[in-house]
Design a protein around this motif. Structure first.
Motif, short mmCIF file in Angstrom:
data_model
loop_
_atom_site.label_atom_id
_atom_site.label_comp_id
_atom_site.label_asym_id
_atom_site.label_seq_id
_atom_site.Cartn_x
_atom_site.Cartn_y
_atom_site.Cartn_z
N UNK A 49 0.79 -1.22 0.00
CA UNK A 49 0.00 0.00 0.00
C UNK A 49 0.82 1.27 0.00
N UNK A 50 2.14 1.13 -0.03
CA UNK A 50 3.02 2.30 0.08
C UNK A 50 3.76 2.55 -1.23
N UNK A 51 4.05 3.82 -1.46
CA UNK A 51 4.85 4.20 -2.62
C UNK A 51 6.26 4.58 -2.15
N UNK A 52 7.22 4.33 -2.99
CA UNK A 52 8.60 4.73 -2.71
C UNK A 52 8.71 6.23 -2.94
N UNK A 53 9.13 6.96 -1.92
CA UNK A 53 9.30 8.40 -2.09
C UNK A 53 10.72 8.73 -2.55
N UNK A 54 11.69 7.88 -2.17
CA UNK A 54 13.07 8.09 -2.61
C UNK A 54 13.85 6.80 -2.48
N UNK A 55 14.71 6.56 -3.46
CA UNK A 55 15.61 5.40 -3.43
C UNK A 55 17.01 5.90 -3.73
N UNK A 56 17.98 5.43 -2.96
CA UNK A 56 19.36 5.85 -3.13
C UNK A 56 20.25 4.62 -3.28
N UNK A 57 21.12 4.70 -4.26
CA UNK A 57 22.15 3.68 -4.45
C UNK A 57 23.44 4.25 -3.86
N UNK A 58 24.01 3.53 -2.92
CA UNK A 58 25.23 3.97 -2.25
C UNK A 58 26.35 3.03 -2.69
N UNK A 59 27.11 3.49 -3.67
CA UNK A 59 28.15 2.64 -4.25
C UNK A 59 29.49 3.01 -3.63
N UNK A 60 30.07 2.06 -2.92
CA UNK A 60 31.38 2.24 -2.31
C UNK A 60 32.42 1.44 -3.06
N UNK A 61 33.64 1.50 -2.57
CA UNK A 61 34.73 0.75 -3.20
C UNK A 61 34.55 -0.75 -3.03
N UNK A 62 33.99 -1.15 -1.88
CA UNK A 62 33.89 -2.57 -1.57
C UNK A 62 32.50 -3.12 -1.87
N UNK A 63 31.47 -2.34 -1.61
CA UNK A 63 30.12 -2.87 -1.77
C UNK A 63 29.15 -1.77 -2.21
N UNK A 64 27.99 -2.20 -2.61
CA UNK A 64 26.91 -1.30 -2.97
C UNK A 64 25.73 -1.61 -2.08
N UNK A 65 25.10 -0.58 -1.54
CA UNK A 65 23.92 -0.72 -0.70
C UNK A 65 22.83 0.19 -1.25
N UNK A 66 21.61 -0.06 -0.81
CA UNK A 66 20.47 0.75 -1.23
C UNK A 66 19.69 1.19 0.00
N UNK A 67 19.18 2.41 -0.05
CA UNK A 67 18.30 2.93 0.99
C UNK A 67 17.03 3.40 0.30
N UNK A 68 15.90 3.00 0.89
CA UNK A 68 14.60 3.34 0.30
C UNK A 68 13.73 3.95 1.39
N UNK A 69 13.08 5.07 1.08
CA UNK A 69 12.12 5.70 1.97
C UNK A 69 10.75 5.58 1.34
#
Length: 150
Positions: A49-69
């Motif tokens: 029932x929720x919409x994504x208001x923002x998604x961020x790709x956090x790309x580092x030297x070792x790994x990539x992570x994602x944050x979603x609000x």
């Protein structure tokens, strides 16, 4: 004296190395469709029932992570493969529990019937759960209760 100089030099070199990792990390706002499929499926299954208001790709030297609000204020963190690592109601929202191991949800309902889970974090050793009353609980990966954290 030479040993002391070498130690200082090694510490400074390490500091430059660590800073270079931080400088090379890049946060980029992305579309929901750019999230790994696993993350997209997790959101649609557990937060339909929720919409994504923002998604961020956090790309580092070792790994990539994602944050979603989400629109309701919930923040979800995913690893590079799209597996959830943290779901945080940001103190205002109770999070859904369908993805949380049954042993954990059963323990919380039995021992804290008037409180709900507002945050859960998973690492390689345990689950950390925060309740709406601010209490922090720690569980083994199999869902067994370990302790109340301070």
């Amino acid at each position: 004296m030479n040993t002391k100089f070498n130690l200082v030099k090694a510490v400074m070199t390490l500091g430059v190395f660590v800073l270079s990792f931080q400088v090379n990390a890049q946060e980029t706002v992305i579309k929901t469709t750019e999230l790994p499929k696993t993350a997209q499926d997790f959101i649609s299954k557990n937060f339909s029932g929720q919409k994504v208001s923002q998604a961020i790709k956090d790309k580092g030297m070792i790994s990539t992570d994602y944050e979603v609000w989400l629109d309701n204020g919930v923040k979800i963190e995913f690893d590079g493969n799209g597996n959830w690592e943290e779901v945080d109601g940001e103190n205002d929202a109770v999070i859904p529990t369908g993805f949380i191991p049954k042993k954990i949800t059963s323990y919380v309902s039995k021992n804290f019937p008037t409180h709900k889970i507002s945050k859960i974090e998973k690492d390689s050793n345990s689950y950390d759960v925060e309740l709406t009353n601010g209490l922090d609980l720690e569980f083994k990966l199999n869902g067994d209760f370990l302790r109340i954290d301070d």
